[in-house]
Design an enzyme around this catalytic site. Structure first.
Site, PDB file in Angstrom:
ATOM      1  N   THR A  90       0.223   0.366  11.223  1.00 54.80           N
ATOM      2  CA  THR A  90      -0.853   0.898  10.387  1.00 54.80           C
ATOM      3  C   THR A  90      -2.093   1.045  11.273  1.00 54.80           C
ATOM      4  O   THR A  90      -2.173   0.388  12.307  1.00 54.80           O
ATOM      5  CB  THR A  90      -1.109  -0.129   9.255  1.00 54.80           C
ATOM      6  OG1 THR A  90      -0.192   0.122   8.210  1.00 54.80           O
ATOM      7  CG2 THR A  90      -2.512  -0.063   8.695  1.00 54.80           C
ATOM      8  N   ARG A 135       4.104   1.220  -5.012  1.00 56.92           N
ATOM      9  CA  ARG A 135       3.504  -0.024  -4.510  1.00 56.92           C
ATOM     10  C   ARG A 135       2.153   0.271  -3.837  1.00 56.92           C
ATOM     11  O   ARG A 135       2.005   1.235  -3.110  1.00 56.92           O
ATOM     12  CB  ARG A 135       4.464  -0.668  -3.513  1.00 56.92           C
ATOM     13  CG  ARG A 135       3.912  -1.908  -2.817  1.00 56.92           C
ATOM     14  CD  ARG A 135       3.290  -1.582  -1.481  1.00 56.92           C
ATOM     15  NE  ARG A 135       2.907  -2.778  -0.745  1.00 56.92           N
ATOM     16  CZ  ARG A 135       2.201  -2.758   0.381  1.00 56.92           C
ATOM     17  NH1 ARG A 135       1.808  -1.622   0.898  1.00 56.92           N
ATOM     18  NH2 ARG A 135       1.889  -3.875   0.982  1.00 56.92           N
ATOM     19  N   VAL A 136       1.157  -0.546  -4.130  1.00 58.45           N
ATOM     20  CA  VAL A 136      -0.164  -0.362  -3.528  1.00 58.45           C
ATOM     21  C   VAL A 136      -0.489  -1.575  -2.663  1.00 58.45           C
ATOM     22  O   VAL A 136      -0.366  -2.720  -3.119  1.00 58.45           O
ATOM     23  CB  VAL A 136      -1.253  -0.211  -4.617  1.00 58.45           C
ATOM     24  CG1 VAL A 136      -2.621   0.000  -3.983  1.00 58.45           C
ATOM     25  CG2 VAL A 136      -0.910   0.945  -5.555  1.00 58.45           C
ATOM     26  N   GLY A 194      -1.546  -5.802   7.993  1.00 61.12           N
ATOM     27  CA  GLY A 194      -0.527  -6.829   7.767  1.00 61.12           C
ATOM     28  C   GLY A 194       0.008  -6.745   6.352  1.00 61.12           C
ATOM     29  O   GLY A 194      -0.100  -5.689   5.709  1.00 61.12           O
ATOM     30  N   GLY A 202       0.089  -6.484   2.858  1.00 62.85           N
ATOM     31  CA  GLY A 202      -0.965  -6.154   1.908  1.00 62.85           C
ATOM     32  C   GLY A 202      -1.061  -7.109   0.740  1.00 62.85           C
ATOM     33  O   GLY A 202      -2.158  -7.473   0.302  1.00 62.85           O
TER      34      GLY A 202
HETATM   35  N1  ASP Z   1      -1.605  -3.550   5.153  1.00 59.77           N
HETATM   36  C1  ASP Z   1      -0.679  -2.445   5.030  1.00 59.77           C
HETATM   37  C2  ASP Z   1      -0.059  -2.496   3.644  1.00 59.77           C
HETATM   38  O1  ASP Z   1       0.274  -3.562   3.167  1.00 59.77           O
HETATM   39  C3  ASP Z   1       0.420  -2.449   6.044  1.00 59.77           C
HETATM   40  C4  ASP Z   1       0.033  -2.853   7.455  1.00 59.77           C
HETATM   41  O2  ASP Z   1      -1.129  -3.055   7.751  1.00 59.77           O
HETATM   42  O3  ASP Z   1       0.968  -2.948   8.308  1.00 59.77           O
HETATM   43  O4  ASP Z   1       0.138  -1.456   3.072  1.00 59.77           O
END
Ligand code: ASP
Length: 284
Positions: free
Chosen positions: A170, A197-198, A220, A222
């Site tokens: 991300t 999914r959010v 990370g 979420g």
């Molecule tokens: N934080 C993002 C999510 O959960 C994913 C990520 O940062 O790798 O959608």
């Protein structure tokens, strides 16, 4: 006088070898029009790089669709899109939500039709890599039998599917230019995940928070980041200790759940993750 600077991340779990590329991208950004432009430009470049899980190269949902989340924030405003589909640069749409609508967040169909009205054409962000990853996920979920790891078992009842390729990569940016702060984030989400999914990225205070004191963005898992309102929590502590100490203490609370943060304040910046995380920093 505080230096104008930008700091980028390539996601919790991203390969540290991406750091060189992130530094190059950070350097290429034009800082003349301010912190928001710089962050949005940097995130747009990362969305267009198919190696990252944002824009082109966003990971797929269990049903094979690609839904993306993105957000921008400055001390005076916030804009985000949730589950937007078939656009090239979600971060640009999030910025227009902030600048052109009376709202803060647009989701799903509403976000897509707003993007079309703003002139964003149909675009398929899938790549061969995301298609392969999705197929592998489905094959894994279908074939694992009774020994399915707990983390994946809960998806079974939602899809006829199930070593699942976990998504990383991300993207996010924070900047301080002319004493003003901005942040921008964009993601395809954290696979495996259901359609709809959010994550933390489009929710103010969770995956992003910016104010007069600084800018903080997270990456990370979420669900864990949302529970702790991580970015707002870190923002409220700015100035009480060094930024890196604050971030480290907050991230230590996550145990073995993967989380990373980058942040910038008046005269410091910091990045910390409990897993690998590529970063790129540039002083203009
Ligand atoms: N934080 C993002 C999510 O959960 C994913 C990520 O940062 O790798 O959608």
């Amino acid at each position: 006088m505080e230096d104008d600077a930008i700091l980028l991340h390539g996601g919790a779990g991203s390969d540290n070898s991406y750091s060189e590329r992130l530094e190059k991208y950070a350097k290429s950004v034009d800082m003349k029009s301010g912190a928001l432009d710089a962050c949005v430009d940097a995130v747009r470049i990362l969305e267009d790089d198919p190696d990252f899980n944002a824009g082109t190269g966003s990971v797929k949902r269990l049903d094979g669709s690609t839904q993306m989340d993105a957000a921008v924030m400055v001390a005076e405003g916030f804009g985000s899109v949730i589950g937007i589909e078939r656009v090239k640069n979600p971060v640009d749409v999030a910025r227009l939500v902030m600048e052109k609508t009376p709202h803060l967040i647009l989701e799903g169909d509403g976000a897509i039709s707003f993007a079309r009205k703003m002139g964003f054409p149909e675009y398929d962000p899938s790549t061969e890599k995301t298609q392969r990853m999705w197929k592998k996920t489905v094959e894994y979920l279908q074939g694992i039998g009774e020994s399915i790891p707990e983390r994946y078992a809960k998806y079974r009842k939602y899809a006829d599917m199930f070593d699942i390729p976990l998504s990383t990569d991300t993207v996010g940016a924070v900047a301080r230019i002319g004493g003003k702060f901005a942040g921008a984030v964009s993601t395809g989400g954290a696979s495996p995940m259901m359609r709809g999914r959010v994550g933390d990225v489009p929710l103010p205070g969770c995956g992003i928070f910016v104010g007069e004191m600084g800018a903080v963005v997270a990456t990370g898992v979420g669900e864990a980041i949302i529970r702790r309102m991580l970015c707002h929590n870190i923002y409220l502590q700015i100035g009480k200790e060094s930024l890196v100490e604050i971030i480290k203490r907050e991230i230590d609370e996550f145990g073995d759940v993967h989380v990373g943060v980058i942040a910038i304040a008046k005269d410091e910046h910091a990045s910390y993750s409990n897993t690998s995380m590529a970063t790129g920093f540039h002083i203009f």
